[in-house]
Motif scaffolding. Structure first.
Motif, PDB file in Angstrom:
ATOM      1  N   MET A   8       2.113  -7.219   5.851  1.00  0.00           N
ATOM      2  CA  MET A   8       1.341  -6.383   4.982  1.00  0.00           C
ATOM      3  C   MET A   8       2.405  -6.199   3.610  1.00  0.00           C
ATOM      4  O   MET A   8       3.516  -5.943   3.565  1.00  0.00           O
ATOM      5  CB  MET A   8       1.424  -5.018   5.324  1.00  0.00           C
ATOM      6  N   GLU A  10       2.428  -5.251  -0.488  1.00  0.00           N
ATOM      7  CA  GLU A  10       1.893  -4.229  -1.419  1.00  0.00           C
ATOM      8  C   GLU A  10       0.577  -4.269  -1.680  1.00  0.00           C
ATOM      9  O   GLU A  10       0.009  -3.300  -1.566  1.00  0.00           O
ATOM     10  CB  GLU A  10       2.782  -3.680  -2.302  1.00  0.00           C
ATOM     11  N   LYS A  13      -1.463  -3.180   1.395  1.00  0.00           N
ATOM     12  CA  LYS A  13      -1.872  -1.752   1.595  1.00  0.00           C
ATOM     13  C   LYS A  13      -2.642  -1.442   0.431  1.00  0.00           C
ATOM     14  O   LYS A  13      -3.564  -0.428   0.920  1.00  0.00           O
ATOM     15  CB  LYS A  13      -0.423  -1.437   1.453  1.00  0.00           C
TER      16      LYS A  13
END
Length: 68
Positions: A8, A10, A13
């Motif tokens: 993951m 940024e 996300k």
């Protein structure tokens, strides 16, 4: 921190938040009353490296085999 099985970035996300229609993690949990939110630290052991985990799993497998 990137995890081998939970990649993951940024960007990942932000894409997930956009997909579900919220701007932030806080917005995601906005409907949960503040007084019932857990704000403490979870009491979990530190993460192990993959080789350490394999060693532990192998030991558990042998132990399980011996119990049969």
């Amino acid at each position: 921190m990137l995890h081998r099985y939970l990649p993951m970035t940024e960007e990942d996300k932000q894409e997930m938040l956009k997909t579900i229609g919220v701007a932030s993690i806080d917005d995601l949990f906005a409907d949960i009353p503040e007084q019932v939110r857990f704000r403490g630290e979870l009491k979990v052991k530190p993460a192990k490296s993959e080789p350490e985990l394999w060693k532990e799993l192998a030991a558990l497998a042998v132990f399980g085999f011996l119990l049969r």
